[in-house]
Design an enzyme around this catalytic site. Structure first.
Site, PDB file in Angstrom:
ATOM      1  N   ARG A  25      40.295  33.739  58.230  1.00  0.00           N
ATOM      2  CA  ARG A  25      39.334  34.791  58.623  1.00  0.00           C
ATOM      3  C   ARG A  25      38.193  34.169  59.442  1.00  0.00           C
ATOM      4  O   ARG A  25      37.048  34.560  59.316  1.00  0.00           O
ATOM      5  CB  ARG A  25      38.799  35.526  57.403  1.00  0.00           C
ATOM      6  CG  ARG A  25      38.237  36.923  57.717  1.00  0.00           C
ATOM      7  CD  ARG A  25      37.788  37.638  56.452  1.00  0.00           C
ATOM      8  NE  ARG A  25      37.296  38.981  56.730  1.00  0.00           N
ATOM      9  CZ  ARG A  25      36.058  39.395  56.461  1.00  0.00           C
ATOM     10  NH1 ARG A  25      35.194  38.579  55.917  1.00  0.00           N
ATOM     11  NH2 ARG A  25      35.690  40.627  56.740  1.00  0.00           N
ATOM     12  N   ASN A  38      36.689  35.667  50.930  1.00  0.00           N
ATOM     13  CA  ASN A  38      37.795  36.146  51.755  1.00  0.00           C
ATOM     14  C   ASN A  38      38.740  35.074  52.275  1.00  0.00           C
ATOM     15  O   ASN A  38      39.294  35.214  53.357  1.00  0.00           O
ATOM     16  CB  ASN A  38      37.232  36.950  52.931  1.00  0.00           C
ATOM     17  CG  ASN A  38      36.927  38.381  52.546  1.00  0.00           C
ATOM     18  OD1 ASN A  38      37.805  39.109  52.090  1.00  0.00           O
ATOM     19  ND2 ASN A  38      35.681  38.781  52.689  1.00  0.00           N
ATOM     20  N   ASP A  46      40.834  38.001  37.503  1.00  0.00           N
ATOM     21  CA  ASP A  46      41.153  37.220  36.308  1.00  0.00           C
ATOM     22  C   ASP A  46      40.068  37.412  35.256  1.00  0.00           C
ATOM     23  O   ASP A  46      38.971  37.885  35.541  1.00  0.00           O
ATOM     24  CB  ASP A  46      41.306  35.735  36.659  1.00  0.00           C
ATOM     25  CG  ASP A  46      40.087  35.163  37.373  1.00  0.00           C
ATOM     26  OD1 ASP A  46      39.033  35.021  36.723  1.00  0.00           O
ATOM     27  OD2 ASP A  46      40.183  34.847  38.575  1.00  0.00           O
ATOM     28  N   CYS A  79      35.016  40.280  44.012  1.00  0.00           N
ATOM     29  CA  CYS A  79      36.060  40.628  44.971  1.00  0.00           C
ATOM     30  C   CYS A  79      36.515  39.337  45.631  1.00  0.00           C
ATOM     31  O   CYS A  79      35.718  38.418  45.823  1.00  0.00           O
ATOM     32  CB  CYS A  79      35.507  41.605  46.015  1.00  0.00           C
ATOM     33  SG  CYS A  79      36.664  42.035  47.342  1.00  0.00           S
ATOM     34  N   SER A  80      37.783  39.263  45.983  1.00  0.00           N
ATOM     35  CA  SER A  80      38.273  38.158  46.800  1.00  0.00           C
ATOM     36  C   SER A  80      39.345  38.730  47.713  1.00  0.00           C
ATOM     37  O   SER A  80      40.537  38.618  47.441  1.00  0.00           O
ATOM     38  CB  SER A  80      38.836  37.027  45.934  1.00  0.00           C
ATOM     39  OG  SER A  80      39.311  35.966  46.742  1.00  0.00           O
ATOM     40  N   ASP A 109      42.337  45.352  48.461  1.00  0.00           N
ATOM     41  CA  ASP A 109      41.848  45.896  49.725  1.00  0.00           C
ATOM     42  C   ASP A 109      42.674  47.090  50.179  1.00  0.00           C
ATOM     43  O   ASP A 109      42.330  47.744  51.160  1.00  0.00           O
ATOM     44  CB  ASP A 109      41.861  44.809  50.803  1.00  0.00           C
ATOM     45  CG  ASP A 109      40.637  43.909  50.725  1.00  0.00           C
ATOM     46  OD1 ASP A 109      39.709  44.220  49.955  1.00  0.00           O
ATOM     47  OD2 ASP A 109      40.600  42.886  51.436  1.00  0.00           O
ATOM     48  N   GLU A 141      36.403  70.016  51.552  1.00  0.00           N
ATOM     49  CA  GLU A 141      36.637  68.665  51.016  1.00  0.00           C
ATOM     50  C   GLU A 141      35.412  68.148  50.270  1.00  0.00           C
ATOM     51  O   GLU A 141      35.537  67.529  49.207  1.00  0.00           O
ATOM     52  CB  GLU A 141      37.005  67.714  52.156  1.00  0.00           C
ATOM     53  CG  GLU A 141      38.402  67.945  52.713  1.00  0.00           C
ATOM     54  CD  GLU A 141      38.672  67.135  53.953  1.00  0.00           C
ATOM     55  OE1 GLU A 141      39.810  66.631  54.102  1.00  0.00           O
ATOM     56  OE2 GLU A 141      37.748  66.990  54.796  1.00  0.00           O
ATOM     57  N   ASP A 152      29.816  44.527  54.736  1.00  0.00           N
ATOM     58  CA  ASP A 152      29.640  43.406  55.658  1.00  0.00           C
ATOM     59  C   ASP A 152      28.966  43.843  56.960  1.00  0.00           C
ATOM     60  O   ASP A 152      29.156  44.959  57.431  1.00  0.00           O
ATOM     61  CB  ASP A 152      31.017  42.804  55.948  1.00  0.00           C
ATOM     62  CG  ASP A 152      30.954  41.404  56.527  1.00  0.00           C
ATOM     63  OD1 ASP A 152      29.841  40.901  56.788  1.00  0.00           O
ATOM     64  OD2 ASP A 152      32.035  40.804  56.709  1.00  0.00           O
ATOM     65  N   GLU A 209      45.719  13.260  34.260  1.00  0.00           N
ATOM     66  CA  GLU A 209      46.510  13.765  35.379  1.00  0.00           C
ATOM     67  C   GLU A 209      46.966  15.201  35.138  1.00  0.00           C
ATOM     68  O   GLU A 209      47.284  15.929  36.077  1.00  0.00           O
ATOM     69  CB  GLU A 209      47.735  12.867  35.610  1.00  0.00           C
ATOM     70  CG  GLU A 209      47.407  11.407  35.867  1.00  0.00           C
ATOM     71  CD  GLU A 209      46.824  11.163  37.247  1.00  0.00           C
ATOM     72  OE1 GLU A 209      46.707  12.123  38.027  1.00  0.00           O
ATOM     73  OE2 GLU A 209      46.465  10.005  37.548  1.00  0.00           O
TER      74      GLU A 209
END
Length: 740
Positions: free
Chosen positions: A445, A482, A536, A528-529, A550, A616, A369, A178
């Site tokens: 999302r 995500n 971690d 990435c999350s 982000d 720039e 994406d 447990e």
């Protein structure tokens, strides 16, 4: 020797360069924890364990017939059990077939092994041949036949000890775990603060320091991921410990799923830390003969303050956790199209962005994406990993080749763990989504989660991603996830084993990543999350860098990257220069400031270079040249936090070459005051006996290492809001003996 064993006394001592850890099995078989701290000798420290008759703290059978002074409720232990007299937070809670929740582990045997142990299917530190040692201590519950093998890895030169556990059922009946923690550590005396990292999406890694009070304090996650909210890393330190002084301990859980790190100060002012998989969503049935490996915890101690612990972790994670071709190789400077286009792009626009990026000095173009399936917004298409050639105007292979022809590598964003209800994959395999039969699922999302606890789902993802990477010239993958996981249920698990889902999910993720990184060793994977939702040590074993947040706002990144630096090296933190005003905060910061903040990470750009002025673009070219020139110093140097983000006006940090010859101090003003007070910092990591040429942007001057360390360095005043300074210190020879 890093492991010293006194067989007669059943005394076990572990030594690293600057720390000692000791335990002993006593006459009743209890494995006592005796010491962890500054390096000392191997003599028996069990004299320090005081036994008193403490009311309502009972005595184990056998000992209780001879003394009331011996209680599991008061003794410092290596791996305590629930239900048999220790009423504190414990490492193990087992439910037996008769329904009882009790285990009484007693020392049985030990084994000393050359090299550092590995954990099948789980990430762990590794050591080069001849550099590590392993101690295994076996403890057994005689009533059930349950055995806990406690693994201790000693990397003496890296100054770290690791702990892991393997639970084995040698009995004749099933036992359900447990709670099964990876580590328990007891301190018999001393007052401590604990330092944890908390946050939320786009605001991760905030530092919180509090005294350890009576009762239980904890951080953890039941979100299926390690989470934005709490990091599986914490420190303990003396109340007056600072960045550079005082005794400090660090603990990093090498795991990417649900976790719990508990601290308790008990009735006798003793402190206990328990670290492992979160028990709320966990139960694991061990049939006779079954076993379960538990994830690793990395331990470090330093008497040189918080910074001393951080630098131990930085080296260990860089050198003994990250693997593969990109462990030492310089990471490419990328340009990502996300904040330039979001979902709204064509293939020609992408090539145009890449061309402008290449002209500034970028080395990798990353297509984010929206390039696959029906994916013009985030409500559909996830899971259909087929390039949208109509949108791209060509095949993915052709697009990649056009990018390569510009002198750039070609990278892709993927989210293989997600699935949209509006997708061909969901219509074909609705049972592959993580949902509970008969209940409407919780969307996040607008998407669901693929059941990575299932081997068939893992195999599908491995095949789908392999097809993409084999069919186009992809040299980089951003592996995103995500959402958090809820509605935890797998149709591949029986009802009595649904408590195994969350851990099986993480094991499945690790299997997929291990297979893909092995098949495509030259591809750089970045985890990435939604930013830092899975930031971690476990992910670093498979992906040598993780997107830090982000949030790309340079000022917000100061605190995020400061917090991450407590336990993670600069080289693993994805950090980009973005357009202004910031898409997250609306703040406008100078380009130099954005570059100065992002350079202390895996560096890149997330903007539309076509929208920049000539001035720039030229400035970005200079940033890239500076970063490449000082890459080794930034990524492999010793990192020092010279001020905290709470400083009234300025955040200052430093990278110093280990040989003390060169250092780079970066300062970012986050608040400019009228009639401002000069900001002074003491530079670290220099040699007292050397002269240094100090170049601060206003000019240069000479100072000795001793002066810079003791008197300090004055940061030039800010001339505009959010100004940054990069101050380079280069050795210029030894001081005259009369100057020392």
């Amino acid at each position: 020797m890093s492991i010293v064993i006194d067989k007669e006394r059943q005394l076990f001592t572990l030594h690293t360069q600057n720390a000692t850890y000791q335990m002993r099995a006593d006459q009743w078989g209890t494995l006592l924890h005796l010491y962890y701290g500054e390096r000392t000798d191997s003599s028996d420290k069990s004299y320090f364990v005081q036994q008193n008759d403490v009311g309502f703290s009972g005595n184990p059978y056998g000992a209780g017939q001879t003394t009331r002074r011996y209680s599991l409720d008061t003794l410092p232990q290596e791996y305590g059990c629930f239900g048999t007299g220790d009423y504190r937070v414990t490492a193990l809670r087992a439910r037996n077939l008769d329904g009882s929740q009790a285990a009484g582990l007693r020392f049985r045997s030990y084994e000393r092994l050359p090299g550092k142990y590995a954990i099948p299917g789980l990430p762990a530190l590794y050591a080069q041949e001849g550099q590590g040692e392993t101690l295994v201590l076996r403890m057994e519950d005689s009533a059930s036949g349950l055995e806990a093998e406690l693994y201790y890895g000693v990397l003496e030169n890296q100054d770290v000890i690791t702990r892991a556990v393997r639970i084995v059922n040698h009995g004749t009946e099933a036992v359900t775990l447990e709670k099964a923690a990876s580590m328990q550590l007891d301190w018999q005396w001393g007052q401590f603060d604990w330092i944890s990292l908390y946050g939320r999406h786009s605001m991760e890694q905030n530092v919180q320091r509090s005294p350890i009070l009576h009762g239980v304090q904890s951080v953890g996650s039941v979100r299926g991921i390690s989470s934005h909210q709490y990091s599986p890393f914490l420190m303990l330190c003396e109340p007056h410990a600072t960045e550079n002084r005082g005794s400090c301990y660090g603990f990093s859980f090498v795991y990417s799923g649900e976790f719990l790190m508990e601290l308790e100060k008990d009735q006798l002012e003793q402190t206990r830390l328990v670290c492992g998989i979160h028990p709320d969503n966990f139960s694991w049935c061990l049939e006779p003969g079954d076993s379960l490996w538990l994830p690793e915890v990395i331990l470090a101690f330093s008497n040189q303050g918080l910074g001393g612990v951080s630098r131990i972790f930085h080296r260990a994670l860089r050198e003994n956790l990250c693997r593969g071709a990109w462990k030492e190789k310089r990471r490419p400077i990328l340009i990502n199209n996300w904040e330039a286009t979001y979902f709204d792009f064509t293939g020609e626009q992408l090539v145009s962005i890449a061309k402008a990026g290449a002209e500034m000095g970028a080395e990798l173009f990353v297509l984010d994406d929206g390039w696959f399936g029906k994916r013009d917004e985030d409500i559909s298409g996830l899971g259909d990993w087929v390039p949208n050639e109509k949108k791209l105007g060509c095949t993915l292979k052709e697009l990649g080749e056009r990018i390569q022809a510009l002198g750039l590598g070609f990278g892709l964003w993927l989210e293989p763990e997600g699935i949209s209800e509006d997708s061909d994959l969901y219509r074909t395999h609705p049972d592959w989504a993580v949902t509970i039969p008969g209940r409407k699922p919780c969307l996040s999302r607008s998407q669901l989660v693929l059941d990575f606890s299932r081997t068939d789902v893992q195999d599908y993802v491995i095949g789908a991603v392999s097809k993409i990477l084999s069919g186009a010239p992809v040299s980089y993958v951003k592996w995103d996830f995500n959402r958090a996981i809820c509605d935890k249920f797998s149709r591949a698990l029986p009802a009595g084993r649904q408590g195994e889902f969350a851990h099986h999910y993480v094991l499945g993720l690790y299997r997929v990543l291990e297979e893909l990184t092995s098949r495509f060793p030259e591809v750089l994977f970045e985890s990435c999350s939604g930013g830092g939702g899975r930031f971690d040590a476990g992910m670093l074993y498979y992906t040598p860098q993780i997107w830090g947040s982000d949030t790309t706002d340079a000022i917000e990144r100061l605190s995020i990257q400061y917090g991450a630096s407590l336990g993670f090296p600069v080289s693993c933190v994805g950090a980009h220069v973005a357009a202004v005003p910031s898409h997250q905060t609306g703040r406008t910061t100078p380009l130099n400031t954005r570059g100065s903040a992002a350079m202390f990470g895996a560096f890149g750009y997330e903007l539309d270079p076509r929208a920049l002025s000539d001035e720039e673009r030229a400035a970005i070219g200079r940033q890239i040249a500076f970063y490449k020139e000082h890459y080794d110093l930034i990524h492999h140097g010793d990192y020092y936090r010279l001020t905290a983000p709470e400083h009234p006006s300025c955040t200052v940090w430093e990278a110093a070459c280990p040989d003390g010859e060169t250092a780079l101090v970066t300062a970012v003003y986050h608040h400019v005051f009228p009639n401002s007070i000069p900001v002074r910092v003491r530079v670290q990591g220099l040699k007292d006996s050397l002269w240094y040429e100090v170049s601060d942007g206003n000019g240069s001057y000479r100072a000795t290492g001793a002066s810079l360390k003791q008197c300090g360095l004055v940061i030039p005043a800010a001339k505009e809001e959010y100004q940054a300074w990069q101050i380079l210190l280069k050795s210029g020879g030894f001081c005259d003996k009369n100057e020392l």
